[in-house]
Write a protein that holds these residues in place. Sequence first.
Motif, short mmCIF file in Angstrom:
data_model
loop_
_atom_site.label_atom_id
_atom_site.label_comp_id
_atom_site.label_asym_id
_atom_site.label_seq_id
_atom_site.Cartn_x
_atom_site.Cartn_y
_atom_site.Cartn_z
N ALA A 349 44.14 43.76 29.61
CA ALA A 349 42.89 43.01 29.46
C ALA A 349 43.08 41.54 29.83
O ALA A 349 42.20 40.92 30.43
CB ALA A 349 42.37 43.14 28.02
N ALA A 350 44.24 40.98 29.45
CA ALA A 350 44.51 39.58 29.79
C ALA A 350 44.55 39.38 31.29
O ALA A 350 43.94 38.45 31.83
CB ALA A 350 45.83 39.15 29.15
N GLY A 351 45.28 40.26 31.99
CA GLY A 351 45.35 40.14 33.44
C GLY A 351 44.01 40.37 34.11
O GLY A 351 43.65 39.67 35.07
N TRP A 352 43.26 41.36 33.61
CA TRP A 352 41.95 41.64 34.21
C TRP A 352 41.00 40.45 34.03
O TRP A 352 40.30 40.06 34.97
CB TRP A 352 41.34 42.88 33.58
CG TRP A 352 39.97 43.18 34.11
CD1 TRP A 352 39.66 43.93 35.20
CD2 TRP A 352 38.72 42.70 33.59
NE1 TRP A 352 38.30 43.97 35.39
CE2 TRP A 352 37.69 43.22 34.43
CE3 TRP A 352 38.37 41.90 32.51
CZ2 TRP A 352 36.35 42.95 34.20
CZ3 TRP A 352 37.02 41.63 32.29
CH2 TRP A 352 36.04 42.15 33.12
N PHE A 353 40.97 39.88 32.83
CA PHE A 353 40.03 38.80 32.57
C PHE A 353 40.40 37.55 33.38
O PHE A 353 39.52 36.89 33.94
CB PHE A 353 40.02 38.47 31.08
CG PHE A 353 39.01 37.42 30.70
CD1 PHE A 353 37.65 37.68 30.83
CD2 PHE A 353 39.41 36.18 30.24
CE1 PHE A 353 36.72 36.71 30.50
CE2 PHE A 353 38.48 35.21 29.90
CZ PHE A 353 37.13 35.48 30.03
N GLU A 354 41.68 37.24 33.47
CA GLU A 354 42.07 36.08 34.27
C GLU A 354 41.75 36.31 35.74
O GLU A 354 41.29 35.41 36.45
CB GLU A 354 43.55 35.77 34.10
CG GLU A 354 43.95 34.49 34.82
CD GLU A 354 45.42 34.22 34.75
OE1 GLU A 354 45.81 33.04 34.87
OE2 GLU A 354 46.20 35.17 34.57
N ASN A 355 42.00 37.54 36.21
CA ASN A 355 41.67 37.86 37.60
C ASN A 355 40.17 37.71 37.84
O ASN A 355 39.75 37.18 38.88
CB ASN A 355 42.11 39.28 37.91
CG ASN A 355 41.81 39.67 39.35
OD1 ASN A 355 42.51 39.26 40.26
ND2 ASN A 355 40.76 40.44 39.56
N PHE A 356 39.35 38.14 36.88
CA PHE A 356 37.90 38.02 37.02
C PHE A 356 37.50 36.55 37.09
O PHE A 356 36.69 36.15 37.94
CB PHE A 356 37.21 38.71 35.84
CG PHE A 356 35.71 38.55 35.83
CD1 PHE A 356 34.91 39.39 36.58
CD2 PHE A 356 35.12 37.56 35.06
CE1 PHE A 356 33.53 39.24 36.58
CE2 PHE A 356 33.74 37.40 35.04
CZ PHE A 356 32.94 38.25 35.81
N VAL A 357 38.07 35.74 36.21
CA VAL A 357 37.71 34.33 36.16
C VAL A 357 38.12 33.63 37.46
O VAL A 357 37.35 32.84 38.03
CB VAL A 357 38.38 33.65 34.94
CG1 VAL A 357 38.27 32.14 35.03
CG2 VAL A 357 37.73 34.15 33.65
#
Length: 529
Positions: A349-357
């Motif tokens: 989730a951390a990697g996905w959210f940072e990638n999204f941002v």
Amino acid sequence: PPPEPTPSSRVRGDLMDALVLLGVQVTGLGLAEDVRDRTPDMSFRASPFLRLRMVGDAVLARDGAQESLADLLRVVEDCRGVVRTVTQHLEDFGVSVDLVYRLECIQRGLDRMEAIARVLGSPRGEPRWREALALLSDLLRLAHADRSVRALVRRNARLLARKIIERTGNTGEHDITSTQAGFHQMVHSAAGGGLLIAFATALRFFLMGLPLAPFFAGLFVAFNYAGGFVLMQLLGFTLATKQPSMTASTLAAAVGEDTGPDSGPRRMERLAELVPRVTRSQLAAILGNLGCVLPVAVAFALGFQALRGHTFLSQEQARDVVATLHPWKSATLLYAVLTGVLLWMSSVAAGWFENFVVYRRLPEALAHHPVLRALVGVKGARKVADALEHHAAGVGGSITLGVLLAVAPGVGSFFGIPLDVRHVTFSFGALALAGSALGSSAVMEPGFLAAVAGVLGVGIINFGVSFTLALGVALRARDVPVSQGLRFLGAVFLRFLRNPLPFLIPPRDEPAMGGTQAQVVPLAGPPGH
């Protein structure tokens, strides 16, 4: 009447048609806006994809002359250079599954054009047959893969892995120490995390003792966990159990780089430098977390008893904590496996959210938002944007982990499954509170010592499960066979057996990366930092 075309001329015509068709398709994909946006230094007219279309027409007009085929191969190589540039941009500034898929389509198209050009340009006889058979075998293999459910799942799993893992190792909160000063700094940072965990553990017991409905009890526990983790992130503290999932993608990158004939020694050299720093950082984080949880929890329990006249935990609660941490008389080790999975999911989730941002350029949008600039000024808007970029992964992973730790037992009870979580730091804090309630004589009893061993087992399982899952996904994302990754890690393990000291303590003469001063070396900072 004109003579019937021979089989070789029909095949040659089909190959020429395929070459032109592939050129049109690859040109359209390579000139798409999101591809051109990631090559800002190249003008539209200078794009090799535009030349690819024109060179393809020249090949057709000259009936596959050697000079035109040579020009085509040069342009194909230039197009591959653009693909490499765009791929590097994605790894630095966020990954899109759609764009990665189209880049793979471009790469496949370029490979096919090169194979066809080799067939057309080879001299008659055995060389041409050799190239034709290579092309035919590739066609048959990919045609079978197009009809294979297993290949479909593998391709999509790789795309998803690429999206969720590329940014996981690029968070500013997770550091790899390279010097003794960095090692001590990591211990101090983890000690701050242990301080917060001790109070979060006590607050959890307080919340569970309130007469609340199950929904609100779980909600408040989730707020407790997530709030503690977010505060830890904002204050720059470290939670040891969140590091393995982050460092696994960095190890996979070290294994996956370089594909030349002498790539093995280079990869071993990188791992030999990286793995000891990773293990030292992890050891420092563990020492800081557990070394601070114990005295803070005991001091809190003794202070509470001095103020209120009774222990923080009742005798029944304390004995229940000890019993639930027994390694073989309870399911605590199985719950530790579940917690390791949840730790890995939080890193996803951390990697996905940072990638999204980062991919959606939200920090840039905030920095130029007129309303935000009007409220806090230009510099204030820039600070808000930088804070979002720096803390996106940490805050996203912290909230996810807090919610998962609180929700998992409730979901299990909803389905009638006795699920629980065993997080090593929280378990150690709970055991310290229980020992304070039972007294100094009780902590030397076999049951309590078995619970201490259970906490040790919980820690090993937490780290092992989260690291294994993260490493497997990272290897898949970087197209590294699992067997190859395990082989390199096995070689590093043998090196540890021969000389374990560098894996535990930073050598005094080891220079810091990027300078001579002691520092903490991040895995990879956010773009622009």
